[in-house]
Scaffold this active site. Structure first.
Site, PDB file in Angstrom:
ATOM      1  N   SER A   1      66.338  63.056  58.612  1.00 36.95           N
ATOM      2  CA  SER A   1      65.168  63.009  59.452  1.00 36.95           C
ATOM      3  C   SER A   1      64.310  61.628  59.322  1.00 36.95           C
ATOM      4  CB  SER A   1      64.034  63.957  59.010  1.00 36.95           C
ATOM      5  OG  SER A   1      62.876  63.665  59.487  1.00 36.95           O
TER       6      SER A   1
ATOM      7  N   HIS B   1      67.586  63.627  63.180  1.00 38.35           N
ATOM      8  CA  HIS B   1      66.731  64.459  63.422  1.00 38.35           C
ATOM      9  C   HIS B   1      65.275  63.625  63.364  1.00 38.35           C
ATOM     10  CE1 HIS B   1      64.577  68.364  62.808  1.00 38.35           C
ATOM     11  NE2 HIS B   1      63.720  67.744  62.405  1.00 38.35           N
TER      12      HIS B   1
ATOM     13  N   ASP C   1      61.342  64.194  63.854  1.00 41.10           N
ATOM     14  CA  ASP C   1      59.958  65.311  63.840  1.00 41.10           C
ATOM     15  C   ASP C   1      58.950  64.621  64.562  1.00 41.10           C
ATOM     16  OD1 ASP C   1      60.890  67.194  61.868  1.00 41.10           O
ATOM     17  OD2 ASP C   1      61.307  65.573  60.395  1.00 41.10           O
TER      18      ASP C   1
ATOM     19  N   MET D   1      55.065  64.716  65.736  1.00 41.98           N
ATOM     20  CA  MET D   1      54.092  65.523  65.361  1.00 41.98           C
ATOM     21  C   MET D   1      52.665  65.112  66.087  1.00 41.98           C
ATOM     22  SD  MET D   1      54.536  65.446  61.423  1.00 41.98           S
ATOM     23  CE  MET D   1      55.900  65.992  60.479  1.00 41.98           C
TER      24      MET D   1
ATOM     25  N   HIS E   1      62.582  67.837  67.065  1.00 47.36           N
ATOM     26  CA  HIS E   1      61.749  69.025  66.374  1.00 47.36           C
ATOM     27  C   HIS E   1      60.168  68.735  66.807  1.00 47.36           C
ATOM     28  CE1 HIS E   1      59.991  71.262  62.615  1.00 47.36           C
ATOM     29  NE2 HIS E   1      59.732  71.622  63.729  1.00 47.36           N
TER      30      HIS E   1
ATOM     31  N   MET F   1      56.628  69.455  66.640  1.00 46.15           N
ATOM     32  CA  MET F   1      55.606  70.046  66.087  1.00 46.15           C
ATOM     33  C   MET F   1      54.115  69.736  66.650  1.00 46.15           C
ATOM     34  SD  MET F   1      56.661  69.592  61.987  1.00 46.15           S
ATOM     35  CE  MET F   1      57.872  68.238  62.594  1.00 46.15           C
TER      36      MET F   1
ATOM     37  N   MET G   1      61.308  76.364  58.508  1.00 43.38           N
ATOM     38  CA  MET G   1      60.550  75.145  57.756  1.00 43.38           C
ATOM     39  C   MET G   1      60.468  75.827  56.297  1.00 43.38           C
ATOM     40  SD  MET G   1      59.704  72.608  59.923  1.00 43.38           S
ATOM     41  CE  MET G   1      58.800  71.892  58.532  1.00 43.38           C
TER      42      MET G   1
ATOM     43  N   ASP H   1      64.512  72.749  57.374  1.00 46.12           N
ATOM     44  CA  ASP H   1      63.753  71.404  57.260  1.00 46.12           C
ATOM     45  C   ASP H   1      62.639  71.455  56.120  1.00 46.12           C
ATOM     46  OD1 ASP H   1      62.480  68.868  57.556  1.00 46.12           O
ATOM     47  OD2 ASP H   1      62.013  69.425  59.719  1.00 46.12           O
TER      48      ASP H   1
END
Length: 220
Positions: free
Chosen positions: A7, A32, A34, A36, A65, A67, A136, A174
């Site tokens: 990640s 990966h 992430d 946010m 991913h 979020m 998660m 994750d």
């Protein structure tokens, strides 16, 4: 074979291409990302521009991913940026079946993620439509957190749900994955392992990646 997905949340973004290359040298399978938004989770990271930079820096599949609140508004942006997988949160998508279908229409594999406090049973009506389910193993929002052991029970539950539905989705984890937690998660039934701090905060990124990959190979 189990998939290792470093990640970039924990990477040095000022030197992103080289950092990704170091994980490739260690045997990384996916990269990966992430994402946010500072609303669904308390942290704010990056958007499609960085995903595009990742795509241009690697030949590996890019696993995004989200979020974020209202993920439907940005699906096309992340597809255009080069995502191969897009995962949205069960807790954030108001019309999850529609969102999953839209991701697939756009040409991506579609994933659904749940937070540690969300029961696996919540996925029973959507799991068979997903290509990937992401559990998660920390509360989302920040890197470097410790693995929540109770998630191991949820892995077993999700494996059983997959059998019950005769589904083929991958099971991803994750949060807090390192050389101590990766083996129990593998034995419980995880297919895809996201690791951030344990790779990118190590003194030797390539060696840290290779260590995790070798554990997966030895115990797979």
């Amino acid at each position: 074979m189990a998939i290792l997905a470093p990640s970039i949340l924990s990477a040095d973004l000022s030197n992103l291409a080289q950092q990704i290359r170091l994980t490739e040298m260690g045997g990384a399978d996916w990269i990966h990302c992430d994402v946010m938004d500072g609303h669904f989770v308390p942290n704010l990271t990056f958007g499609p521009i960085v995903v595009d930079a990742v795509k241009r820096s690697t030949h590996l599949p890019v696993d995004v991913h989200l979020m974020i609140k209202d993920p439907d508004k940005l699906l096309e942006n992340f597809v255009k940026a080069g995502a191969n997988y897009i995962t949205v949160h069960y807790e954030a998508a108001a019309h999850l079946n529609r969102t999953i279908n839209r991701i697939k229409e756009l040409g991506c594999k579609a994933g659904v993620s749940i937070n540690p406090a969300t029961p696996v049973q919540s996925l029973e009506d959507i799991a068979e439509y997903a290509d990937l389910i992401l559990l998660m193993s920390v509360n989302p929002g920040f890197g470097g957190q410790s693995f929540i052991p109770n998630v191991l029970k949820k892995i077993h539950e999700l494996v059983e749900l997959r059998k019950k539905l005769h589904a083929k989705f991958l099971i991803e984890i994750d949060g807090g994955i390192d050389n101590k937690t990766i083996q129990p998660a593998l034995k419980a039934g995880i297919d895809v392992f996201v690791a951030g701090s344990s790779i990118f905060k190590a003194d030797n990124i390539t060696a840290a990646t290779a260590e995790l990959k070798n554990i997966l190979k030895a115990n797979g």
